[in-house]
Design a protein around this motif. Structure first.
Motif, PDB file in Angstrom:
ATOM      1  N   ALA A 111      79.002  27.992  86.170  1.00 50.31           N
ATOM      2  CA  ALA A 111      78.563  26.754  85.707  1.00 50.31           C
ATOM      3  C   ALA A 111      77.054  26.823  85.806  1.00 50.31           C
ATOM      4  O   ALA A 111      76.373  26.630  85.151  1.00 50.31           O
ATOM      5  CB  ALA A 111      79.194  25.748  86.643  1.00 50.31           C
ATOM      6  N   ARG A 112      76.479  27.489  86.869  1.00 48.26           N
ATOM      7  CA  ARG A 112      74.991  27.762  86.779  1.00 48.26           C
ATOM      8  C   ARG A 112      74.552  28.432  85.736  1.00 48.26           C
ATOM      9  O   ARG A 112      73.592  28.005  84.929  1.00 48.26           O
ATOM     10  CB  ARG A 112      74.553  28.672  88.123  1.00 48.26           C
ATOM     11  CG  ARG A 112      74.297  27.744  89.517  1.00 48.26           C
ATOM     12  CD  ARG A 112      73.649  28.378  90.419  1.00 48.26           C
ATOM     13  NE  ARG A 112      74.285  29.684  90.851  1.00 48.26           N
ATOM     14  CZ  ARG A 112      74.989  29.954  91.741  1.00 48.26           C
ATOM     15  NH1 ARG A 112      75.554  28.758  92.265  1.00 48.26           N
ATOM     16  NH2 ARG A 112      75.597  31.029  91.789  1.00 48.26           N
ATOM     17  N   ARG A 113      75.356  29.678  85.265  1.00 51.36           N
ATOM     18  CA  ARG A 113      74.717  30.519  84.332  1.00 51.36           C
ATOM     19  C   ARG A 113      74.823  29.621  82.863  1.00 51.36           C
ATOM     20  O   ARG A 113      74.120  29.693  82.076  1.00 51.36           O
ATOM     21  CB  ARG A 113      75.767  31.578  84.119  1.00 51.36           C
ATOM     22  CG  ARG A 113      75.154  32.493  82.987  1.00 51.36           C
ATOM     23  CD  ARG A 113      73.889  33.580  83.345  1.00 51.36           C
ATOM     24  NE  ARG A 113      73.642  34.458  82.126  1.00 51.36           N
ATOM     25  CZ  ARG A 113      72.431  34.636  81.576  1.00 51.36           C
ATOM     26  NH1 ARG A 113      71.368  33.818  82.220  1.00 51.36           N
ATOM     27  NH2 ARG A 113      72.314  35.124  80.618  1.00 51.36           N
ATOM     28  N   VAL A 114      76.024  29.069  82.690  1.00 53.85           N
ATOM     29  CA  VAL A 114      76.124  28.030  81.490  1.00 53.85           C
ATOM     30  C   VAL A 114      75.107  27.279  81.298  1.00 53.85           C
ATOM     31  O   VAL A 114      74.533  26.885  80.293  1.00 53.85           O
ATOM     32  CB  VAL A 114      77.584  27.556  81.583  1.00 53.85           C
ATOM     33  CG1 VAL A 114      77.883  26.440  80.264  1.00 53.85           C
ATOM     34  CG2 VAL A 114      78.737  28.626  81.265  1.00 53.85           C
ATOM     35  N   ALA A 115      74.578  26.434  82.502  1.00 50.39           N
ATOM     36  CA  ALA A 115      73.601  25.446  82.388  1.00 50.39           C
ATOM     37  C   ALA A 115      72.529  25.975  82.098  1.00 50.39           C
ATOM     38  O   ALA A 115      71.643  25.439  81.122  1.00 50.39           O
ATOM     39  CB  ALA A 115      73.599  24.779  83.756  1.00 50.39           C
ATOM     40  N   GLU A 116      72.069  27.264  82.629  1.00 43.98           N
ATOM     41  CA  GLU A 116      70.798  27.794  82.347  1.00 43.98           C
ATOM     42  C   GLU A 116      70.738  28.236  80.698  1.00 43.98           C
ATOM     43  O   GLU A 116      69.836  28.051  80.092  1.00 43.98           O
ATOM     44  CB  GLU A 116      70.954  29.082  83.201  1.00 43.98           C
ATOM     45  CG  GLU A 116      69.637  30.102  83.386  1.00 43.98           C
ATOM     46  CD  GLU A 116      69.905  31.170  84.207  1.00 43.98           C
ATOM     47  OE1 GLU A 116      70.042  30.857  85.411  1.00 43.98           O
ATOM     48  OE2 GLU A 116      69.893  32.462  83.743  1.00 43.98           O
ATOM     49  N   LEU A 117      71.952  28.834  80.357  1.00 50.14           N
ATOM     50  CA  LEU A 117      71.944  28.922  78.873  1.00 50.14           C
ATOM     51  C   LEU A 117      71.706  28.054  77.820  1.00 50.14           C
ATOM     52  O   LEU A 117      71.082  28.251  76.874  1.00 50.14           O
ATOM     53  CB  LEU A 117      73.227  29.993  78.683  1.00 50.14           C
ATOM     54  CG  LEU A 117      73.160  31.386  79.069  1.00 50.14           C
ATOM     55  CD1 LEU A 117      74.701  31.806  79.279  1.00 50.14           C
ATOM     56  CD2 LEU A 117      72.384  32.349  78.333  1.00 50.14           C
ATOM     57  N   LEU A 118      72.537  26.834  78.290  1.00 50.64           N
ATOM     58  CA  LEU A 118      72.286  25.872  77.527  1.00 50.64           C
ATOM     59  C   LEU A 118      70.880  25.153  77.416  1.00 50.64           C
ATOM     60  O   LEU A 118      70.464  24.507  76.383  1.00 50.64           O
ATOM     61  CB  LEU A 118      73.609  24.551  77.720  1.00 50.64           C
ATOM     62  CG  LEU A 118      74.836  25.035  77.697  1.00 50.64           C
ATOM     63  CD1 LEU A 118      75.851  23.937  77.891  1.00 50.64           C
ATOM     64  CD2 LEU A 118      75.118  25.631  76.236  1.00 50.64           C
TER      65      LEU A 118
END
Ligand code: ATP
Length: 357
Positions: A111-118
């Motif tokens: 979830a953290r990585r997806v938020a960062e990428l978005l």
């Protein structure tokens, strides 16, 4: 540091060579474009680097390790293809999270990585939107976010922008280039669009019939192409058959002699020489100016005036020249007008003619 090296990499399909003995080094953190006409072997070369195609011979090394026969899923490379291949039944966030899920990354880390990428692709507000409801440029960004989600060591892009319209395509070129520089990720991109390669690449690999025709920085290739093929493929150029007298002058079609800068490489046979001069180096003068060195009399036969730039075709009897200028620099240019086209010696390059087929 050189990240990826190819040695004598060859791919034959039956008897035909799609890629023929390619040697190449791709330095760490750079963006390299494979550029060339359709069928020259760009995609096959990229697919061998990706592990989707096995070389017939030669070796591929990455970070000091021979990966020639390593399966694609063990290479840790990110890929984006022309088709993008997003999962249509998934949301933006699910698409981006997919490679992390495959690697069994913990849910909260995902979830953290997806938020960062978005954030990185400027679509944080679209996390829960199905990808089918995105514009072409947004889908493009999601495909890139998915490709870099698991922090690949190499990013491979195969004509990723070809489905976009011209304006969006240009915007995405800048966006991808800035992102690549910010992340410092070594990237190889296939394109047949020379302007795209010039915009994005640290280095361009020009390919011709499965072989490397030239490798270099975009402007070096533009200014100093090694052959007629490369000169013709990179940008607009006036390419004229000439004879070289060996002492700084050439005879143009029709017999007029002009001075040229002493070439660094004199093509081997004097009958196989072309003179290259880029349109922006051709200076258009009024016919009433002095005739003088390297000034050729001609007539304007076509004008493409698009406001910011102006391109004039000049018939010089025996050959035509294209001159690129601006309406401000050459006001009052009209069709049928007699002019002088000046070819500055330093801008006249001698190159080897394309090999006869
Ligand atoms: P394009 O810009 O059109 O995609 P390209 O430069 O990427 O072209 P490749 O797709 O690498 O070129 O193809 C190089 C050559 O190899 C072509 O002549 C093609 O027909 C041939 N080729 C590619 N894949 C195969 C295959 N699986 N089987 C047989 N021939 C193939």
């Amino acid at each position: 540091m050189t990240h990826l090296t190819l040695q004598a990499v060859t791919k034959r399909f039956n008897a035909a060579y799609a890629v023929d003995s390619v040697d190449l080094s791709v330095p760490d953190g750079k963006l390299v474009c494979f550029l060339g006409p359709s069928g020259c072997g760009k995609t096959t070369l990229l697919r061998m680097i990706a592990g989707l195609e096995t070389p017939s011979s030669g070796s591929i090394n990455f970070a000091g390790r021979n990966i020639t026969h390593l399966p694609a899923n063990q290479r840790d490379f990110g890929m984006v293809f022309q088709s993008l291949a997003l999962f249509p039944h998934m949301t933006v966030a699910q698409n981006v999270a997919y490679p992390l899920k495959l690697r069994k990354t913990a849910k909260d880390a995902q979830a953290r990585r997806v938020a960062e990428l978005l954030e990185l692709i400027q679509l944080p507000h679209m996390a829960n939107r199905p990808v089918t409801q995105l514009s072409g440029g947004q889908r493009q960004r999601v495909a890139i976010a998915r490709a870099i989600a698991s922090q690949p060591k190499l990013l491979l892009l195969d004509e990723p922008l070809s489905a976009l319209d011209a304006k969006l395509r240009e915007a995405m070129q800048v966006e991808i280039r800035l992102l690549q520089q910010r992340l410092g990720i070594t990237t190889i991109m296939v394109t047949h669009d020379q302007r795209e390669a010039m915009t994005m690449a640290d280095e361009i690999v020009v390919m011709e019939k499965g072989r490397i025709a030239q490798v270099g920085k975009p402007l070096d290739i533009y200014r100093d192409p090694v052959s007629e093929f490369v000169a013709d493929f990179i940008g607009l150029g006036n390419i004229l058959p000439v004879t070289y007298d060996g002492a700084g002058a050439v005879s143009l079609p029709g017999g007029r002699r002009i001075a040229v800068a002493q070439p660094a490489r004199v093509p081997s046979s004097s009958s196989d020489i072309r003179l290259l001069i880029r349109p922006e180096d051709v200076c258009v003068k009024l016919a009433s100016d002095n005739a003088g060195q390297n000034r050729l009399a001609g007539t304007v036969t076509f004008i493409r005036d698009v406001g910011a730039s102006l391109e004039a075709t000049i018939d010089c009897t025996g050959f035509t020249l294209t001159a690129a200028t601006t309406p401000r620099e050459t006001p009052g240019l009209t069709l049928g007008m007699p002019v002088l086209a000046e070819l500055p010696p330093h801008a006249c390059k001698l190159i080897a003619a394309r090999a006869a087929h």
